[in-house]
Enzyme design. Sequence first.
Site, PDB file in Angstrom:
ATOM      1  N   ASN A  10      -1.337   0.573 -11.906  1.00 47.61           N
ATOM      2  CA  ASN A  10      -0.372  -0.374 -13.664  1.00 47.61           C
ATOM      3  C   ASN A  10      -1.412  -0.445 -14.101  1.00 47.61           C
ATOM      4  O   ASN A  10      -2.726  -1.279 -13.347  1.00 47.61           O
ATOM      5  CB  ASN A  10       0.267  -1.081 -12.787  1.00 47.61           C
ATOM      6  CG  ASN A  10       2.164  -0.201 -12.671  1.00 47.61           C
ATOM      7  OD1 ASN A  10       2.528   0.946 -12.673  1.00 47.61           O
ATOM      8  ND2 ASN A  10       2.149  -0.852 -11.347  1.00 47.61           N
ATOM      9  N   ASN A 182       7.734  -3.528   5.042  1.00 44.79           N
ATOM     10  CA  ASN A 182       7.582  -5.141   5.094  1.00 44.79           C
ATOM     11  C   ASN A 182       8.659  -5.660   5.894  1.00 44.79           C
ATOM     12  O   ASN A 182       9.636  -5.047   5.686  1.00 44.79           O
ATOM     13  CB  ASN A 182       7.089  -5.787   3.892  1.00 44.79           C
ATOM     14  CG  ASN A 182       7.947  -5.617   2.750  1.00 44.79           C
ATOM     15  OD1 ASN A 182       9.061  -5.195   2.668  1.00 44.79           O
ATOM     16  ND2 ASN A 182       6.648  -6.071   1.378  1.00 44.79           N
ATOM     17  N   GLY A 223       1.892 -12.134  10.462  1.00 47.30           N
ATOM     18  CA  GLY A 223       1.039 -11.234  10.799  1.00 47.30           C
ATOM     19  C   GLY A 223       1.583 -10.081  10.284  1.00 47.30           C
ATOM     20  O   GLY A 223       2.254  -9.252   9.452  1.00 47.30           O
ATOM     21  N   ASP A 244      -2.657 -16.543  -4.247  1.00 45.35           N
ATOM     22  CA  ASP A 244      -1.836 -15.193  -5.450  1.00 45.35           C
ATOM     23  C   ASP A 244      -1.485 -13.890  -4.013  1.00 45.35           C
ATOM     24  O   ASP A 244      -2.542 -13.554  -3.767  1.00 45.35           O
ATOM     25  CB  ASP A 244      -2.392 -15.356  -6.118  1.00 45.35           C
ATOM     26  CG  ASP A 244      -1.689 -13.882  -6.799  1.00 45.35           C
ATOM     27  OD1 ASP A 244      -0.693 -13.199  -6.259  1.00 45.35           O
ATOM     28  OD2 ASP A 244      -2.147 -13.271  -8.235  1.00 45.35           O
ATOM     29  N   GLY A 249      -0.024  -6.976   0.286  1.00 42.84           N
ATOM     30  CA  GLY A 249      -0.342  -5.561   1.270  1.00 42.84           C
ATOM     31  C   GLY A 249      -0.688  -4.760   0.941  1.00 42.84           C
ATOM     32  O   GLY A 249      -0.485  -3.191   2.036  1.00 42.84           O
ATOM     33  N   ASP A 250      -0.983  -4.333  -0.434  1.00 43.03           N
ATOM     34  CA  ASP A 250      -1.490  -3.342  -0.384  1.00 43.03           C
ATOM     35  C   ASP A 250      -3.036  -3.290   0.705  1.00 43.03           C
ATOM     36  O   ASP A 250      -3.890  -2.116   0.587  1.00 43.03           O
ATOM     37  CB  ASP A 250      -2.204  -2.627  -1.600  1.00 43.03           C
ATOM     38  CG  ASP A 250      -0.367  -3.029  -2.809  1.00 43.03           C
ATOM     39  OD1 ASP A 250       0.011  -2.426  -2.269  1.00 43.03           O
ATOM     40  OD2 ASP A 250      -0.355  -4.203  -3.436  1.00 43.03           O
TER      41      ASP A 250
END
Length: 296
Positions: A10, A182, A223, A244, A249-250
Amino acid sequence: MRLFVIGSANIDLTFRVPSMPRPGVTEVCPYQLGFGGKGANQAVQAARLGAQVTFCGKVGDDSFGPAIVQQLRREGIATEFVSTAIGLNTGTAVILVDPTGQNSIVTHAGPNIHLTSDDVRHAASAIRNADLVLATLETPAEPLQEVLQIAKAAGVRTILNPAPPVDFSHELLKLIDLCLPNESELIALTGHPAGSIDEIRVAAKALQAKGPRRIIVTLGERGAFVLDELGDEWIKGMAVQAVDASGAGDSFAASFAVALGTGKDLREAVRWANSIAAISVTRAGTQESFPLGNSN
Ligand code: RIB
């Protein structure tokens, strides 16, 4: 370490808002244009950590499509399986980041959801030659299933980061070795609550019963929670000054995959990924925030 990544690419439009806007409110705030998409993000983070990465995805035939491909190449990523959808605008995300570093993201999938099983079949030998396959869910289930089947038949380990778990095909869970959700993704995949560590343990076991032998639940600054053949463990996170959280997660998924693929054991890989993702949270932007391998 050879990593095959399938997923979205993206353009990210990031706005730093004083607070998340209420309906009817117009905010004037700083803006940053960058490269994103969960798949491309993971490919870039892994490449910055030294992995040999092949990325499979789809961009539009607008001016952003070639810019994304160029950016991936600049990062040293193999792009022969990045195709172009004619007549479509490249996938776009609008990201609002508040002063605490938390974000809200809305995306236009564009070509990402036009990735096909045929696109993936062209990449079969790259999949078979990989040490690991890493996948997310911003592309359709069919090509993903194809990748996972090719990998499984070739004995290549697979990691699924089930983000976002929209129209999720539970069949995919039978094909993966490791699932990396998550908390909210864990809830979506199992229907169990996932607030306390005890709840997360129960939900992770329910997810494990659906297929993947190993589960890692990312918990942000708390964690990560690990469930594998050795039992379960809560591995604490690092407290940092968040700027930010977009793409954290990536960053975690990619650094974890690189660590596992280069021989670290699972818990060691989680600790390392925690530290890499924590660095990314201290910087603005998505791909812009990802550290190089020599940063830790
Ligand atoms: O995980 C963050 C990513 O989600 C952003 O880069 C955005 O493009 C969306 O795909």
